[in-house]
Structures are given as C-alpha cells and as structure tokens.
Design an enzyme around this catalytic site. Structure first.
Site, PDB file in Angstrom:
ATOM      1  N   HIS A  61       0.757  -1.219  -0.019  1.00  0.00           N
ATOM      2  CA  HIS A  61       0.057  -0.123  -0.081  1.00  0.00           C
ATOM      3  C   HIS A  61       0.872   1.125   0.128  1.00  0.00           C
ATOM      4  CE1 HIS A  61      -4.288   1.747   1.353  1.00  0.00           C
ATOM      5  NE2 HIS A  61      -4.189   1.496  -0.084  1.00  0.00           N
ATOM      6  N   HIS A  77      -2.439   1.505  12.663  1.00  0.00           N
ATOM      7  CA  HIS A  77      -1.853   0.784  11.419  1.00  0.00           C
ATOM      8  C   HIS A  77      -2.523  -0.543  11.445  1.00  0.00           C
ATOM      9  CE1 HIS A  77       0.394   0.170   7.918  1.00  0.00           C
ATOM     10  NE2 HIS A  77       1.518   0.251   8.456  1.00  0.00           N
ATOM     11  N   ILE A  84     -13.286   5.026  16.453  1.00  0.00           N
ATOM     12  CA  ILE A  84     -13.996   3.666  16.127  1.00  0.00           C
ATOM     13  C   ILE A  84     -12.924   2.876  15.191  1.00  0.00           C
ATOM     14  CG2 ILE A  84     -15.986   2.680  15.108  1.00  0.00           C
ATOM     15  CD1 ILE A  84     -16.887   4.761  17.188  1.00  0.00           C
ATOM     16  N   MET A  85     -12.497   1.901  15.672  1.00  0.00           N
ATOM     17  CA  MET A  85     -11.495   1.146  14.969  1.00  0.00           C
ATOM     18  C   MET A  85     -12.029   0.428  13.596  1.00  0.00           C
ATOM     19  SD  MET A  85      -9.172   1.794  17.125  1.00  0.00           S
ATOM     20  CE  MET A  85      -7.773   1.295  16.342  1.00  0.00           C
ATOM     21  N   GLY A  86     -10.918   0.611  12.711  1.00  0.00           N
ATOM     22  CA  GLY A  86     -11.309   0.114  11.452  1.00  0.00           C
ATOM     23  C   GLY A  86     -12.211   1.136  10.608  1.00  0.00           C
ATOM     24  N   PHE A  87     -11.947   2.167  11.032  1.00  0.00           N
ATOM     25  CA  PHE A  87     -12.699   3.469  10.148  1.00  0.00           C
ATOM     26  C   PHE A  87     -11.702   4.353  10.001  1.00  0.00           C
ATOM     27  CE2 PHE A  87     -16.562   1.429  11.665  1.00  0.00           C
ATOM     28  CZ  PHE A  87     -17.484   1.449  10.507  1.00  0.00           C
ATOM     29  N   HIS A 107      -8.977   6.735   7.103  1.00  0.00           N
ATOM     30  CA  HIS A 107      -7.703   6.281   6.317  1.00  0.00           C
ATOM     31  C   HIS A 107      -6.944   7.684   5.998  1.00  0.00           C
ATOM     32  CE1 HIS A 107      -4.921   4.884   3.460  1.00  0.00           C
ATOM     33  NE2 HIS A 107      -5.159   3.733   4.035  1.00  0.00           N
ATOM     34  N   ASP A 119      -9.030  -3.084   7.501  1.00  0.00           N
ATOM     35  CA  ASP A 119      -9.241  -3.852   8.769  1.00  0.00           C
ATOM     36  C   ASP A 119     -10.630  -4.288   9.221  1.00  0.00           C
ATOM     37  OD1 ASP A 119      -6.443  -3.942   8.874  1.00  0.00           O
ATOM     38  OD2 ASP A 119      -6.407  -1.919   9.652  1.00  0.00           O
ATOM     39  N   ARG A 162       2.456  -8.488   3.994  1.00  0.00           N
ATOM     40  CA  ARG A 162       3.074  -7.190   3.729  1.00  0.00           C
ATOM     41  C   ARG A 162       4.769  -7.285   3.762  1.00  0.00           C
ATOM     42  NH1 ARG A 162       1.156  -1.996   4.263  1.00  0.00           N
ATOM     43  NH2 ARG A 162      -0.601  -3.030   3.398  1.00  0.00           N
ATOM     44  N   ARG A 214      16.056  11.676   5.743  1.00  0.00           N
ATOM     45  CA  ARG A 214      16.466  12.612   7.022  1.00  0.00           C
ATOM     46  C   ARG A 214      16.073  13.981   6.966  1.00  0.00           C
ATOM     47  NH1 ARG A 214      17.383  16.037  11.007  1.00  0.00           N
ATOM     48  NH2 ARG A 214      19.322  15.775  12.093  1.00  0.00           N
TER      49      ARG A 214
HETATM   50  N1  COA Z   1     -13.245   7.215  14.561  1.00  0.00           N
HETATM   51  C1  COA Z   1     -13.505   8.541  14.997  1.00  0.00           C
HETATM   52  N2  COA Z   1     -13.158   9.664  14.302  1.00  0.00           N
HETATM   53  C2  COA Z   1     -12.424   9.358  13.451  1.00  0.00           C
HETATM   54  C3  COA Z   1     -11.864   8.187  12.721  1.00  0.00           C
HETATM   55  C4  COA Z   1     -12.471   7.018  13.619  1.00  0.00           C
HETATM   56  N3  COA Z   1     -11.748   5.810  13.307  1.00  0.00           N
HETATM   57  N4  COA Z   1     -10.909   8.405  11.824  1.00  0.00           N
HETATM   58  C5  COA Z   1     -11.016   9.702  11.653  1.00  0.00           C
HETATM   59  N5  COA Z   1     -11.794  10.289  12.739  1.00  0.00           N
HETATM   60  C6  COA Z   1     -11.899  11.808  12.672  1.00  0.00           C
HETATM   61  C7  COA Z   1     -10.961  12.240  13.580  1.00  0.00           C
HETATM   62  O1  COA Z   1     -10.954  12.384  14.925  1.00  0.00           O
HETATM   63  C8  COA Z   1     -10.942  13.774  13.011  1.00  0.00           C
HETATM   64  O2  COA Z   1     -11.908  14.557  13.538  1.00  0.00           O
HETATM   65  P1  COA Z   1     -11.492  15.845  13.748  1.00  0.00           P
HETATM   66  O3  COA Z   1     -11.288  16.674  12.692  1.00  0.00           O
HETATM   67  O4  COA Z   1     -12.788  16.464  14.517  1.00  0.00           O
HETATM   68  O5  COA Z   1     -10.567  15.987  14.891  1.00  0.00           O
HETATM   69  C9  COA Z   1     -11.067  13.542  11.523  1.00  0.00           C
HETATM   70  O6  COA Z   1     -11.738  12.543  11.471  1.00  0.00           O
HETATM   71  C10 COA Z   1      -9.854  13.458  10.523  1.00  0.00           C
HETATM   72  O7  COA Z   1      -9.143  12.461  11.219  1.00  0.00           O
HETATM   73  P2  COA Z   1      -7.652  12.427  11.323  1.00  0.00           P
HETATM   74  O8  COA Z   1      -7.207  11.703  12.464  1.00  0.00           O
HETATM   75  O9  COA Z   1      -6.974  14.031  10.909  1.00  0.00           O
HETATM   76  O10 COA Z   1      -7.023  11.616   9.934  1.00  0.00           O
HETATM   77  P3  COA Z   1      -5.547  10.957   9.960  1.00  0.00           P
HETATM   78  O11 COA Z   1      -5.494  10.820   8.580  1.00  0.00           O
HETATM   79  O12 COA Z   1      -4.741  11.563  10.720  1.00  0.00           O
HETATM   80  O13 COA Z   1      -5.773   9.443  10.620  1.00  0.00           O
HETATM   81  C11 COA Z   1      -6.401   7.239  10.888  1.00  0.00           C
HETATM   82  C12 COA Z   1      -6.146   8.228   9.834  1.00  0.00           C
HETATM   83  C13 COA Z   1      -6.200   5.773  10.124  1.00  0.00           C
HETATM   84  C14 COA Z   1      -5.162   7.224  11.765  1.00  0.00           C
HETATM   85  C15 COA Z   1      -7.604   7.480  11.614  1.00  0.00           C
HETATM   86  O14 COA Z   1      -8.640   7.516  10.767  1.00  0.00           O
HETATM   87  C16 COA Z   1      -7.685   6.508  12.579  1.00  0.00           C
HETATM   88  O15 COA Z   1      -7.186   6.436  13.785  1.00  0.00           O
HETATM   89  N6  COA Z   1      -8.588   5.310  12.617  1.00  0.00           N
HETATM   90  C17 COA Z   1      -8.846   4.093  13.474  1.00  0.00           C
HETATM   91  C18 COA Z   1      -7.699   3.310  13.371  1.00  0.00           C
HETATM   92  C19 COA Z   1      -7.658   2.401  12.037  1.00  0.00           C
HETATM   93  O16 COA Z   1      -8.766   1.793  11.679  1.00  0.00           O
HETATM   94  N7  COA Z   1      -6.463   2.187  11.543  1.00  0.00           N
HETATM   95  C20 COA Z   1      -6.124   1.566  10.332  1.00  0.00           C
HETATM   96  C21 COA Z   1      -5.870   2.396   9.101  1.00  0.00           C
HETATM   97  S1  COA Z   1      -5.872   1.557   7.716  1.00  0.00           S
END
Ligand code: COA
Length: 396
Positions: free
Chosen positions: A207, A242, A276-279, A281, A332, A357, A376
């Site tokens: 990815h 991740h 909320i896990m799994g949501f 990106h 996920d 992976r 760096r």
């Molecule tokens: N549950 C609740 N809120 C979520 C969310 C989730 N899974 N994913 C994103 N959001 C919200 C954030 O809180 C943020 O809200 P805000 O603007 O009010 O602060 C907004 O959506 C933007 O999210 P952000 O954290 O800036 O995006 P990011 O690109 O930094 O994060 C992830 C991406 C994957 C880290 C994040 O979506 C996440 O933690 N997901 C859950 C873990 C997961 O499933 N990981 C696997 C990824 S493949």
C-alpha cells in the site's frame, strides 16, 4: 489634477506578518508530503482505487494467487507458468525452520504478543545469515523469498507452542494459504475459506508509503540490511492506528456482542468522540479501495459458517458511521471478523498482515536500495532558548 498620494507601506511589519515570515512549513504527520517516487503500487483516493505494478488490486484478487502477487511485487511483472512454478518450488523448499530457530521461538514468554514474537523471530533469522553469494540485489531477493517462506512457519510454530501443542511441520504440496491453515490447525478448510484467506493476503500485501513501509524505507536509506528494515516495519505495523487495527476491530465487535447492541453502542461512541477502530484512512477519504473485495469474502464466510452476528454488527456500524460522519471503513474492518470466522485467535490477525506485507516491504527495500538517498527530514525546534549551564549548587 494632483494625484492622490498612495498610502505608504509601513516599514515595520505587523506581528502577525513577522511570525508568518519565520514560521517554517511544518507538515505534522507528513500529511500531504510526497517523499519519493515508487513504481510498486499506486493509491488513487480520487477514484478509490489501488494498483500493484499497474494491475487493479481487485482484478489480482479475482484472478491470481497470493504467490503470483508476491512474485509481481518483487519482480515487477506477473510470472509466466514456468516462472511461477520455479518461484513456488523455491518458496516451498524454504518453509522449514532450523532446530535452533524453533528452539528460540519455544523460549519466548507465553504471554508475549505474537507481533513481538514474530518481530524477534525475524530478527533472529537476520543473525543466522549465511554467505549468499551473487550480486547484492540477488542476495536481497533471496533473503526476501526466505522471509516470505519462513514467516508463516514462525507465526504458526509460536501459536502452537504457546498453546501447549506440538508444532506442525510445513508441507510442500500446499499453497501458502493452505499450508498456513495446516500448520496452525492440522487441517485445511474448504476451498472458499482458503480463497478468502488468500484474497486477504493479496489485499494486505502492499500500500505505497504507509507507516510501516516508510519505516522500512527510512531504515533501508541508511544502507542497513533487509532484516532490520523488515523488523522496523513489523514494529510500526503493530500499532492500532496501522495494522493493529484488525485486532482492535474484532475486540470492539466482541465487546458489542450482538447486532441489537450495535446502534446504541456506536451512538454512544460518537457522542463521546471515541475512535472507532477500522474506520478512517490517511489517504482514502471516500472509501478504501480494498474494502468491497474483503467485504464480499466476509459475506462468503458468513454463509459458510452460518454465524451472521459479525456481518450484522458490521453493517449497522458502517451504515451509521458513514451516513452521519462521512468516515468510511478501511480494510481492517472486514478482515477482523473474516479472520474470526476462519477460526484464528485475535492476536494472530496482525501477524497474518506481516505474512502478506513482507512482500511490499521487500519490494520497497529493493527499490529504495537501487536509487538511494538518506531519508533525514528537518525539525523546527520548540524548546528553551540557548542558556548557560549553571553550577550544580545554583540549580533549583
Ligand atoms: N473514529 C472516529 N473519528 C475518526 C476516525 C475514527 N476511526 N478516523 C478519523 N476520525 C476523525 C478524527 O477524529 C478527525 O476529527 P476532527 O477533525 O474532528 O479532529 C477527523 O476524522 C480526521 O481524522 P484524522 O485523525 O485527522 O485523520 P488521519 O489521517 O490523521 O488518521 C487514521 C487516519 C487511520 C489514523 C484514523 O482514521 C484512525 O485512527 N482510524 C482508526 C484506526 C484504524 O482503523 N487504523 C487503520 C488504518 S488503515
């Protein structure tokens, strides 16, 4: 007519302008930064699509085996029949672990997370390096195939031993997916289940510059070895933001317990701004390209097992979260319950991600090495201004 004098610009910049002029452009989390080029895969958030070496991932999942995709990622093109047979023969011949390696695995604390044990087991492999000969790139390709082949055996051996069971030796007449079931459970499930597992490996294989791959590329860029790059990748993958999310998804679904409890659960989680896990990106904002394929596998597994609970919870959480927050499920989300229905314990889900992976990490290792620049970046200092070291008696 005398022209109106234009207002002279003030020589003294405003406080805001001065601050802006010295403020560096910091991209926290490297959001939106293009760090390098890659020919391994292309993530296209505008069309929710993903290609490996130019092939759409859903087409690869429909028509190819994980072995073919592994070959594609490592070599740049799909294998012909002869090349595939040679690749499969080689991969199968390397599956067995040495007695010393099995012994090391048997000594791991039984309570250690399997991601910690696989990280250490791969690191151990790096200490047993023999002279590979040949060109450096060829030697690294050998090492990559050796890891691809042995990582499933390491995971299954650890799984069996930590549960007080005898390890099961790999078989050379089975595909990688079939052999993993065989080494974990002593039997191979029906074709539809093996296919769902094989598809999950294809979808998890690569990815672009995700956190673990980028970690591996940073390590590679110091001219370190492929084992170190992979061990670093495993460490990054473990985190729940991740790869660790596939385990966290299933823990969450198990805590929800029934579809009837899913709606109140998610409404409460949203009200309390829970993650909320799994949501979500970092790159896809309108949906993860891999989800429809994996969701369809989850539907097949639900039919096969007759256990409709998890798909029920999936649909309720996804409908509400997408409609009300516009945040979509990532890979996920379907793979967590899919692995559950296949019978794997939850703490094996992220190690399974490693099994897949390893192909992407290795392809990126080879690519980074072939055209290297030390990675760096700079940082903006936010600490105390420079000060004198006081004598110890004068310190507070
Ligand atoms: N549950 C609740 N809120 C979520 C969310 C989730 N899974 N994913 C994103 N959001 C919200 C954030 O809180 C943020 O809200 P805000 O603007 O009010 O602060 C907004 O959506 C933007 O999210 P952000 O954290 O800036 O995006 P990011 O690109 O930094 O994060 C992830 C991406 C994957 C880290 C994040 O979506 C996440 O933690 N997901 C859950 C873990 C997961 O499933 N990981 C696997 C990824 S493949």
């Amino acid at each position: 007519m005398a022209q109106k004098k234009s207002k002279k610009p003030s020589k003294k910049p405003t406080k805001k302008a001065a601050k802006k002029a010295v403020e560096p452009d910091i991209r926290k989390g490297l959001v939106g930064v293009i760090a390098d080029t890659t020919a391994v895969s292309k993530v296209m958030p505008e069309t929710n699509s993903l290609t490996y070496r130019g092939y759409a991932v859903q087409d690869l999942a429909a028509s190819c085996s994980f072995e073919e995709v592994a070959y594609l990622l490592l070599n740049g093109d799909l294998p012909n029949r002869k090349q595939l047979n040679a690749f499969k023969k080689k991969e199968r011949s390397l599956r067995k672990l040495s007695a010393a390696h099995t012994q090391v695995i048997s000594k791991f604390p039984k309570k250690a997370h399997p991601m910690d044990t696989i990280r250490t087991a791969v690191s151990y492999l790096g200490t047993t390096e023999v002279a590979w000969g040949g060109e450096p790139e060829e030697a690294d390709m050998e090492r990559a195939i050796n890891m691809l082949s042995k990582i499933p055996t390491m995971i299954a051996t650890d799984f069996r031993l930590r549960n007080g069971k005898k390890r099961i030796s790999p078989r050379t007449d089975l595909s990688m997916a079939e052999n993993f079931f065989h080494m974990c459970f002593g039997k191979v499930p029906p074709k539809a289940v093996v296919k769902a597992f094989d598809v999950s490996l294809i979808l998890y294989a690569e990815h672009s510059f995700n956190a673990s791959t980028f970690t591996s590329r940073v390590i590679t860029s110091t001219r370190s070895d492929i084992y170190s790059a992979v061990v670093g990748g495993i460490g990054a993958l473990k985190g729940p933001l991740h790869g660790g999310a596939n385990e966290a998804v299933m823990e969450m679904m198990r805590a929800i317990r029934t579809p009837a409890r899913a709606e109140p659960w998610i409404r409460d989680a949203m009200a309390n701004k829970k993650l909320i896990m799994g949501f979500g990106h970092r790159v896809y904002k309108q949906g993860d390209s891999r989800v429809p394929t994996m969701k369809s596998c989850l539907e097949d597994l639900t039919k096969w097992s007759g256990d409709t609970k998890w798909l029920g919870i999936y649909n309720i959480l996804a409908d509400i979260f997408v409609n009300e927050k516009g945040i979509h499920p990532n890979l996920d989300f379907p793979s967590g319950p899919a692995y559950y229905l296949m019978g794997f314990p939850i703490n094996l889900y992220t190690p399974i991600f490693v099994m897949a992976r390893i192909t992407g990490w290795s392809a990126h290792y080879l690519e980074q090495n072939a055209n290297n620049a030390l990675i760096r970046p700079l940082s903006a200092y936010s600490g105390r201004a420079q000060r004198k070291v006081p004598a110890i008696a004068k310190r507070k």
